[in-house]
Design an enzyme around this catalytic site. Structure first.
Site, PDB file in Angstrom:
ATOM      1  N   ASP A  11     -10.551  -0.607  15.258  1.00  0.00           N
ATOM      2  CA  ASP A  11     -11.368   0.472  14.671  1.00  0.00           C
ATOM      3  C   ASP A  11     -10.435   1.385  13.869  1.00  0.00           C
ATOM      4  O   ASP A  11      -9.215   1.319  14.010  1.00  0.00           O
ATOM      5  CB  ASP A  11     -12.073   1.283  15.778  1.00  0.00           C
ATOM      6  CG  ASP A  11     -12.933   2.422  15.214  1.00  0.00           C
ATOM      7  OD1 ASP A  11     -13.693   2.180  14.259  1.00  0.00           O
ATOM      8  OD2 ASP A  11     -12.832   3.568  15.703  1.00  0.00           O
ATOM      9  N   SER A  12     -11.034   2.248  13.079  1.00  0.00           N
ATOM     10  CA  SER A  12     -10.235   3.214  12.312  1.00  0.00           C
ATOM     11  C   SER A  12      -9.537   4.207  13.249  1.00  0.00           C
ATOM     12  O   SER A  12      -8.507   4.760  12.894  1.00  0.00           O
ATOM     13  CB  SER A  12     -11.147   3.974  11.354  1.00  0.00           C
ATOM     14  OG  SER A  12     -12.168   4.626  12.093  1.00  0.00           O
ATOM     15  N   CYS A  74     -15.864  -1.486  14.360  1.00  0.00           N
ATOM     16  CA  CYS A  74     -15.995  -0.427  13.361  1.00  0.00           C
ATOM     17  C   CYS A  74     -17.066  -0.854  12.372  1.00  0.00           C
ATOM     18  O   CYS A  74     -16.884  -1.850  11.659  1.00  0.00           O
ATOM     19  CB  CYS A  74     -14.659  -0.232  12.652  1.00  0.00           C
ATOM     20  SG  CYS A  74     -14.714   1.010  11.347  1.00  0.00           S
ATOM     21  N   ASN A  75     -18.165  -0.138  12.357  1.00  0.00           N
ATOM     22  CA  ASN A  75     -19.256  -0.485  11.438  1.00  0.00           C
ATOM     23  C   ASN A  75     -18.795  -0.394   9.985  1.00  0.00           C
ATOM     24  O   ASN A  75     -19.113  -1.247   9.159  1.00  0.00           O
ATOM     25  CB  ASN A  75     -20.431   0.469  11.642  1.00  0.00           C
ATOM     26  CG  ASN A  75     -21.066   0.309  12.999  1.00  0.00           C
ATOM     27  OD1 ASN A  75     -22.000  -0.454  13.152  1.00  0.00           O
ATOM     28  ND2 ASN A  75     -20.552   1.003  14.000  1.00  0.00           N
ATOM     29  N   GLU A 152     -13.383  12.911  17.269  1.00  0.00           N
ATOM     30  CA  GLU A 152     -11.928  12.695  17.427  1.00  0.00           C
ATOM     31  C   GLU A 152     -11.246  13.992  17.877  1.00  0.00           C
ATOM     32  O   GLU A 152     -10.147  13.970  18.414  1.00  0.00           O
ATOM     33  CB  GLU A 152     -11.311  12.193  16.121  1.00  0.00           C
ATOM     34  CG  GLU A 152     -11.718  10.783  15.737  1.00  0.00           C
ATOM     35  CD  GLU A 152     -10.671   9.719  16.077  1.00  0.00           C
ATOM     36  OE1 GLU A 152      -9.493  10.051  16.262  1.00  0.00           O
ATOM     37  OE2 GLU A 152     -11.067   8.531  16.170  1.00  0.00           O
ATOM     38  N   CYS A 186     -22.332   3.952  14.199  1.00  0.00           N
ATOM     39  CA  CYS A 186     -20.890   4.216  14.095  1.00  0.00           C
ATOM     40  C   CYS A 186     -20.375   4.232  15.527  1.00  0.00           C
ATOM     41  O   CYS A 186     -20.984   4.879  16.405  1.00  0.00           O
ATOM     42  CB  CYS A 186     -20.629   5.556  13.419  1.00  0.00           C
ATOM     43  SG  CYS A 186     -18.887   6.064  13.496  1.00  0.00           S
ATOM     44  N   HIS A 188     -18.052   5.724  16.871  1.00  0.00           N
ATOM     45  CA  HIS A 188     -17.648   7.035  17.393  1.00  0.00           C
ATOM     46  C   HIS A 188     -18.813   7.788  18.032  1.00  0.00           C
ATOM     47  O   HIS A 188     -18.607   8.651  18.884  1.00  0.00           O
ATOM     48  CB  HIS A 188     -17.097   7.917  16.263  1.00  0.00           C
ATOM     49  CG  HIS A 188     -15.683   7.629  15.893  1.00  0.00           C
ATOM     50  ND1 HIS A 188     -15.311   6.535  15.157  1.00  0.00           N
ATOM     51  CD2 HIS A 188     -14.536   8.322  16.166  1.00  0.00           C
ATOM     52  CE1 HIS A 188     -14.002   6.559  14.989  1.00  0.00           C
ATOM     53  NE2 HIS A 188     -13.509   7.633  15.583  1.00  0.00           N
TER      54      HIS A 188
HETATM   55  N1  DGL Z   1     -15.954   4.122  14.023  1.00  0.00           N
HETATM   56  C1  DGL Z   1     -16.169   3.738  12.675  1.00  0.00           C
HETATM   57  C2  DGL Z   1     -17.520   3.087  12.472  1.00  0.00           C
HETATM   58  O1  DGL Z   1     -18.080   2.508  13.390  1.00  0.00           O
HETATM   59  C3  DGL Z   1     -15.944   4.703  11.547  1.00  0.00           C
HETATM   60  C4  DGL Z   1     -15.231   5.949  11.673  1.00  0.00           C
HETATM   61  C5  DGL Z   1     -14.544   6.383  10.395  1.00  0.00           C
HETATM   62  O2  DGL Z   1     -15.175   6.985   9.522  1.00  0.00           O
HETATM   63  O3  DGL Z   1     -13.367   6.076  10.285  1.00  0.00           O
HETATM   64  O4  DGL Z   1     -18.045   3.085  11.386  1.00  0.00           O
END
Ligand code: DGL
Length: 270
Positions: A11-12, A74-75, A152, A186, A188
């Site tokens: 993931d990011s 990570c979507n 975060e 997402c 997160h």
């Molecule tokens: N967790 C990531 C997702 O599922 C994205 C978070 C980011 O913007 O980096 O899209």
């Protein structure tokens, strides 16, 4: 492919830990290496080309560590999924968009589905395509760019979190006909579930893709004959591109259990 090698999860930042938590529960015999590109987060506000380049570098870093399968948790990075599947074949690479679409449809058999996600995911329209391909129409979307830095930062409750959630969700909830399902598009966002549920109210079902992603991972492992055949799995390893101490500290909110700082190391993806 070595069936006792680890599964790579990417993931990011820390969001993918919500998926890894479900993976660890569903696959207790497997070992995991998690990679969070914490130096370059957020991905959601970046262009698709940049996100693809980052996702290729991250997948390469996991491949070099000998993983037997990759879960793109990570979507936003799923924009790179077809390229990664081609570039790294025969290494199986899966994403979370298809499991998320399956989960939303299973949760609400009829009616419009609302998707909240990063700007990149909303712009790319991956959920609209995935849900419509499963025969459902009427997808509405809302980008929630502040949800990632908020989570975060550990800002997951209180008046500021409430106000931001209202700003994003009120227009979406005012859509006619009212959505029956709110898909957290997402990885997160599950840590913001309480505030999202409070603002969204009882008449809407909140869905995240973690459990369905774990089921998809079980299936993909079996299809590729890659189930581990040892009984000991060992602790998960974490790689980050910046601030390992912070990752161990804040990551606990996402992972649902303490992260041993000794298991978090720095990696350079470039
Ligand atoms: N967790 C990531 C997702 O599922 C994205 C978070 C980011 O913007 O980096 O899209």
């Amino acid at each position: 492919m070595n069936r006792n090698a680890a599964i790579g999860v990417f993931d990011s930042g820390m969001g993918g830990l919500t998926v890894m938590r479900a993976l660890c529960r569903a696959l207790p015999r497997e070992r995991f290496i998690y990679l969070g590109d914490t130096a370059r987060l957020p991905y959601g506000t970046k262009s698709a080309d940049t996100v693809k380049r980052y996702a290729l570098q991250a997948t390469e870093a996991l491949r070099r560590r000998g993983v037997k399968m990759i879960v793109l948790a990570c979507n936003t990075a799923s924009v790179a999924l077809p390229e990664l599947q081609t570039a790294f074949a025969p290494l199986p690479v899966m994403g979370v968009i298809a499991p998320g679409a399956d989960a939303a449809i299973a949760a609400t058999p009829a009616g419009p589905i609302a998707v909240i996600a990063t700007e990149g995911t909303v712009k790319g329209g991956a959920y609209v395509r995935a849900i419509e391909a499963r025969g459902r129409v009427g997808v509405v979307q809302q980008a929630c760019p502040l949800f990632v830095p908020m989570s975060e930062e550990g800002l997951i409750a209180g008046p500021i979190a409430d106000a931001i959630a209202h700003r994003y969700l009120d227009p979406l909830l005012a859509t006619v006909p009212r959505p029956k399902c709110l898909l957290l598009g997402c990885t997160h966002y599950p840590v913001l579930k309480d505030v999202i549920a409070k603002v969204a109210g009882d008449a809407i079902v909140l869905v995240d893709s973690a459990e369905t992603a774990a089921r998809a991972a079980i299936k993909l492992l079996a299809e590729n004959d890659l189930n581990a055949d040892r009984s000991e799995n060992g602790p998960p390893q974490f790689l980050v591109t910046d601030a390992p101490d912070r990752f161990a500290r804040v990551g606990e909110i996402f992972f649902g259990q303490a992260i041993d700082p000794g298991c978090v190391s720095l990696v350079d993806l470039q």
